[in-house]
Design a protein around this motif. Sequence first.
Motif, PDB file in Angstrom:
ATOM      1  N   ALA A  32       8.223  -6.325   3.831  1.00  0.00           N
ATOM      2  CA  ALA A  32       6.787  -6.296   3.564  1.00  0.00           C
ATOM      3  C   ALA A  32       6.221  -7.599   4.114  1.00  0.00           C
ATOM      4  O   ALA A  32       6.534  -8.674   3.600  1.00  0.00           O
ATOM      5  CB  ALA A  32       6.512  -6.166   2.078  1.00  0.00           C
ATOM      6  N   TYR A  80       8.645  -2.396  -3.420  1.00  0.00           N
ATOM      7  CA  TYR A  80       7.440  -3.227  -3.469  1.00  0.00           C
ATOM      8  C   TYR A  80       7.267  -3.857  -4.847  1.00  0.00           C
ATOM      9  O   TYR A  80       6.851  -5.010  -4.979  1.00  0.00           O
ATOM     10  CB  TYR A  80       6.201  -2.393  -3.148  1.00  0.00           C
ATOM     11  CG  TYR A  80       5.896  -2.262  -1.676  1.00  0.00           C
ATOM     12  CD1 TYR A  80       5.215  -3.254  -0.982  1.00  0.00           C
ATOM     13  CD2 TYR A  80       6.260  -1.116  -0.969  1.00  0.00           C
ATOM     14  CE1 TYR A  80       4.919  -3.129   0.366  1.00  0.00           C
ATOM     15  CE2 TYR A  80       5.976  -0.974   0.382  1.00  0.00           C
ATOM     16  CZ  TYR A  80       5.308  -1.989   1.046  1.00  0.00           C
ATOM     17  OH  TYR A  80       5.027  -1.871   2.379  1.00  0.00           O
ATOM     18  N   HIS A  98       0.465   3.232  -2.667  1.00  0.00           N
ATOM     19  CA  HIS A  98       1.543   3.569  -1.733  1.00  0.00           C
ATOM     20  C   HIS A  98       1.295   4.943  -1.126  1.00  0.00           C
ATOM     21  O   HIS A  98       0.962   5.896  -1.835  1.00  0.00           O
ATOM     22  CB  HIS A  98       2.889   3.555  -2.453  1.00  0.00           C
ATOM     23  CG  HIS A  98       4.070   3.382  -1.537  1.00  0.00           C
ATOM     24  ND1 HIS A  98       4.359   4.271  -0.509  1.00  0.00           N
ATOM     25  CD2 HIS A  98       5.030   2.425  -1.482  1.00  0.00           C
ATOM     26  CE1 HIS A  98       5.452   3.865   0.129  1.00  0.00           C
ATOM     27  NE2 HIS A  98       5.875   2.747  -0.433  1.00  0.00           N
TER      28      HIS A  98
END
Length: 267
Positions: free
Chosen positions: A161, A185, A196
């Motif tokens: 990420a 995450y 998401h």
Amino acid sequence: MLEVMSPFQYSKCCSQVKAHGVIFHHRDIHGDLKNMPQEQRPWFQKWVWWNGESPANTNRIPASYRLDSDIKVPYGSLVEVTSEDKIFELPKKDKLVCWVVSNWNPNYKRVQVFNELSRHIKVEAYGRHFSRYLDNEDYSKTLSSCKFYLAFENSIYKDYATEKLFNAMKLGAVPVVLGPSRDNYEQFIPRDSFIHVDDFSSTEELAKKLSFLDQNNEEYMRYFNWRENFKVQGWWFGLEHACRSCDYIRRNKGYTTFHNLNKWFWG
């Protein structure tokens, strides 16, 4: 003492190097390893492999962002706010969904999702492909003016990420992420701070959710509850890697050796 140098620099001064740790940046290592040191590593010295790209964008050769690295250097993190920090105020919004992309590849999943999503909701897109280049100042202003930002990664791997996520959070846009799983995450950001893509059965359903939040401010503002206790901290490229490596070497006198980097990183 820690040294950050290219393999070539190290090979030229290897016998004189007295550093306890040396960082080798992956992109500076030749594919055939010919610019890596040929001499045996000094017994007192630790060598650190540093890489910030995903496996898909890293050339295979015989300090990473990965959370299972010895030295973890993610693209950003959340830290607790202090009494000296300003109270967060949501920037003014005049755009619903935005995306900035420099690496356009029609085979990437993020491009396919963008194309599908654009059929159901307006997305303000910027970057070379759209002939709408943003400098650093315009980039920050643009992200701040968007309610949602498409923090779409160019490849999907564990713990990958990047600044796309943390820049959106820092500048006051709700990130819509495409990358590793939601569970992944949630290991480094709150579950109610992002949306998401995988939470929805289709891009049409995602578009409906974004439109709903656009019309329901109280629901939208819940994505900023984390701001009461945390703020985003980014890293200077290279500096944080060196500082964390130095701290790790100071605190850990033993050795951890990886004999098969390919297996660990590429699987």
